[in-house]
Scaffold this active site. Structure first.
Site, short mmCIF file in Angstrom:
data_model
loop_
_atom_site.label_atom_id
_atom_site.label_comp_id
_atom_site.label_asym_id
_atom_site.label_seq_id
_atom_site.Cartn_x
_atom_site.Cartn_y
_atom_site.Cartn_z
N ASN A 1 0.84 -1.19 0.00
CA ASN A 1 0.00 0.00 0.00
C ASN A 1 0.89 1.25 0.00
OD1 ASN A 1 -2.60 1.60 0.73
ND2 ASN A 1 -1.12 2.21 2.29
N GLU A 2 0.72 2.09 -1.01
CA GLU A 2 1.48 3.35 -1.09
C GLU A 2 2.97 3.12 -0.86
OE1 GLU A 2 -0.11 6.35 1.47
OE2 GLU A 2 -1.98 6.52 0.36
#
Length: 793
Positions: free
Chosen positions: A355-356
């Protein structure tokens, strides 16, 4: 009606399939799970709150002791004889004097425990006691002034941990109740896993979801739901047994008493009562495809990483999750799923890794996951990551990884100003259909006003029109408890007994309810083309500052790139600081002001040294005022970033992002180049950031058309962001049927600052009308600042 132009829909010319384009994203922040979607009414039910969650937390958070009459008690939290090792804490009630009863009271979330007259509430507890087995526990739901709304008796007649249940019917409606547990007798009573659920949950599932929030989500008709986050996916210890471990899905299934409490990285406790089985089941209940996101063996928040030689258990976790979701009951994890009550597979199609993500360590590890998943489950679509921003070196690193590994999708995130969204409406026009598709996993325009929703609708027409390249998109965040805000804006706001959808929610609902299955070719003609806007150069004030640091600047020059003129600032070489300094009595200089420039092309050269602190520098330029400027931040989040960003009306758009860490007592040779609206930054001669701060060009109408296979309906979505109405002739080419029945769903007539709230939950709300035509075309006047959807039957 005099029309200004035509929108021609070629009803037989189909384009890209829309697939699962519009969906939702769930992350447990803003108390979205505990105190939110997860219907548990007791806060800190297993006495596991701890300072590791948040510094002011303790094991009796949300609990108060009760002494009635002449009763006396000592309440302690113990762990010597736990219910299980994964939740070691429990409470001991030492009955010093019974009086009229002693015990505990739980305060619930928000204003308290919400109950409704005539409805049932399911209480459960694990308990044991030393003596007085004939003396019951009295469990009651009471108002803040002691009025009993309902109660039950439980006979705790064992000295070993035993689960007890009762149903309490409320005699009143009260959103500020307390759950009270008292007893008499002597000795000690021990309690753990104290729970109260409304009997009426979504789909009436025991231990399930809060009904009102769930209904709002189901009404969206999302194609998918991404879960469980968000930053909480990868922020934590690498050891799954640690109290502050990363989010590990195997910790979240099975008996809730066996699920370890977890430090939520949004600074609260996460019970994991809402776990992976419940997520899959909820997705099924609302008709959304599940998109789980797993950590990739790297925590960028603390730079913790699994050695490559020890990565296989993490990869196997991903493979096991797919088996848990899709395996038949003869498989290990399929059998576990069946034993939890769901013998049929959940039909998982997508899985996200990371994630990110930023930094090389994640992208070194991603291929191990991708290859293993594709080898065992070639039909599963694997989603890669591209960082937290819309552009820059880490974004490009993510896309490079996706192309090299042949990822199915790339997860993009950005939170930007409305102006950025309008300027980037055509962002995906040139993306290629034969490359990984975009999963726009988080986006929002920094607000819940009608104008924010309007701009997002305009942007969403661009997402749909580029379905050849954009596979999935979901607004974020989804849920926010109004008393526990970590992040805003949010799609849906709630307290402990009320909920409402924002204007943004109703835009999302319109696009999801009326998505369609395949694009139709649509052409606009005759509308007034926006005038080419003169490119306004970035001019204004310039200053040099710091972020959680102190710094020294020297050798500052400003060069006109056109004329060669040079301004020097030799007198400005003092230290600036925003660190607390009692000796300065609050008067420390925070920035060096270089004044304003009207030059349209210039280069700022200077040297910078951090002398104290843990972050870095912030350089402001193009500054009109504190609410409108650009800045270059060096050593930002976790002292890992170099970003260039734009602030418009106090709202932020990160234009580009790279990795960089500032060190103390190291001198950096820095350069900022501005030419028109093009920006470059250099560190020690190396180009670090390059971007353009685009200005929006408002189009006459934003539009997209699709066809729905199950009904044959033609769906036209149109957005007018202008402050004036636009008249158009809608022409349906190749339409066999000549008399048409048309449903219209429209948001219009609102002030741009209008926002829904608890007092007026549907201030902004779509209206539906119907009309028929005598032919295959019709005229329509699109109101100013409106979202209009035609469903042509």
């Amino acid at each position: 009606m005099k029309t200004e132009g035509t929108l021609t829909i070629h009803t037989q010319k189909r384009g890209a399939a829309l697939g699962d384009l519009f969906g939702i994203f769930f992350e447990d922040l803003n108390h979205a799970a505990d105190g939110g979607l997860y219907a548990e009414l007791v806060q800190n039910r297993s006495f596991e709150f701890d300072p590791i969650d948040r510094t002011d937390y303790h094991a009796l958070m949300a609990w108060e002791h009760i002494e009635r009459g002449d009763g006396k008690t000592v309440i302690t939290v113990e762990d010597s004889e736990p219910l299980n090792d994964r939740n070691p804490h429990y409470v001991a009630i030492d009955i010093v004097a019974e009086g009229d009863g002693v015990g505990l009271m739980n305060l619930g979330f928000n204003s308290g425990i919400p109950v409704k007259e005539g409805e049932n509430y399911k209480f459960s507890v694990y308990a044991r006691r030393e003596t007085s087995f004939d003396v019951p526990l009295i469990v009651s739901i009471e108002s803040t002034n002691g009025i009993i709304h309902g109660e039950a008796e439980i006979a705790v007649n064992h000295s070993e941990w035993t689960r007890y249940e009762a149903v309490i019917k409320s005699k009143a409606t009260d959103s500020s109740s307390r759950l009270v547990i008292v007893t008499k007798g002597s000795g000690r009573v021990y309690l753990d896993m104290v729970s109260l659920f409304p009997e009426k949950t979504f789909m009436n599932r025991p231990g399930g979801m809060r009904e009102d929030i769930s209904l709002l989500l189901a009404d969206l008709k999302p194609k998918f739901m991404r879960f469980p986050g968000g930053c909480l996916v990868h922020d934590g210890s690498l050891n799954p047994d640690d109290r502050d471990s990363m989010y590990r899905w195997k910790n979240t299934i099975g008996d809730v008493t066996q699920r370890p409490a977890r430090r939520n990285n949004w600074s609260y406790n996460q019970t994991l009562g809402l776990g992976y089985f419940e997520y899959f089941q909820f997705c099924e209940d609302i008709g959304a495809k599940p998109i789980p996101v797993l950590p990739g063996g790297y925590d960028p928040h603390h730079k913790r990483m699994v050695p490559l030689g020890e990565l296989m258990p993490w990869v196997e976790d991903a493979l096991d999750l797919i088996e848990f979701a899709n395996g038949d009951i003869s498989s290990k994890w399929g059998r576990i799923r069946a034993n939890l009550g769901h013998p049929e597979p959940f039909g998982l199609e997508y899985i996200g890794i990371g994630n990110e993500e930023v930094g090389a360590p994640f992208f070194e590890r991603y291929p191990y996951f991708h290859q293993a998943i594709k080898e065992k489950y070639p039909d599963i679509k694997v989603i890669n990551s591209s960082g937290p921003f819309s552009a820059g070196k880490e974004y490009e690193r993510g896309w490079t990884s996706a192309k090299e590994n042949k990822s199915d999708l790339v997860d993009e995130h950005y939170y930007c100003t409305p102006e950025w969204f309008l300027a980037n409406h055509h962002r995906y026009d040139d993306f290629k259909a034969d490359e990984p598709k975009v999963f726009l996993g988080e986006y929002a325009s920094w607000g819940n006003t009608y104008y924010n929703a309007l701009v997002e609708a305009a942007f969403m027409t661009g997402l749909q029109n580029n379905a050849h390249a954009v596979g999935l998109a979901c607004y974020a965040p989804m849920l926010c408890n109004v008393d526990y805000i970590n992040w805003k804006p949010d799609l849906i706001w709630f307290n402990n007994h009320e909920v409402y959808g924002t204007a943004n929610y109703y835009v999302q609902k319109l696009f999801m309810n009326h998505q369609g299955d395949q694009l139709l070719e649509i052409k606009a003609n005759g509308f007034t083309v926006p005038e080419e806007r003169k490119v306004e150069a970035i001019t204004g004030a310039i200053s040099l500052g710091v972020d959680a640091s102190a710094a020294r600047y020297s050798e500052i020059t400003l060069v006109n790139n056109v004329t060669g003129e040079v301004k020097t600032y030799s007198e400005l070489s003092e230290e600036v600081s925003n660190l607390p300094d009692p000796a300065q009595n609050g008067t420390a200089k925070r920035t060096l002001e270089l004044g304003e420039t009207e030059w349209e092309s210039y280069t700022l050269n200077f040297k910078a040294t951090r002398t104290a602190g843990n972050k870095g520098f912030v350089f402001y330029f193009g500054k009109a005022d504190d609410q409108n400027h650009l800045y270059w931040e060096l050593g930002g989040w976790q002292n890992q970033d170099s970003i260039v960003a734009s602030i418009i009306n106090g709202r932020n758009s990160v234009l580009t992002h790279s990795m960089f860490t500032v060190e103390t007592d190291v001198e950096y040779d820095l350069k900022l180049e501005v030419s028109g609206r093009h920006i470059r930054t250099y560190i020690n001669g190396e180009l670090i950031n390059e971007t353009e701060d685009k200005l929006p060009i408002i189009e006459p109408l934003y539009y997209t058309a699709s066809v729905e296979d199950s009904t044959g309906d033609i769906i036209l979505k149109t957005v007018n962001v202008q402050d004036n109405s636009v008249s158009a002739e809608i022409i349906l080419e190749e339409m066999v049927k000549k008399d048409l029945s048309i449903e219209v769903y429209e948001l219009s007539g609102y002030q741009i600052e209008d926002e829904n709230n608890f007092e007026n939950k549907e201030l902004v709300y779509p209206k539906q009308t119907n009309f028929t035509t005598m032919g295959s075309s019709f005229s329509y006047e699109f109101p100013k600042q409106s979202v209009t959807i035609f469903r042509i039957k």
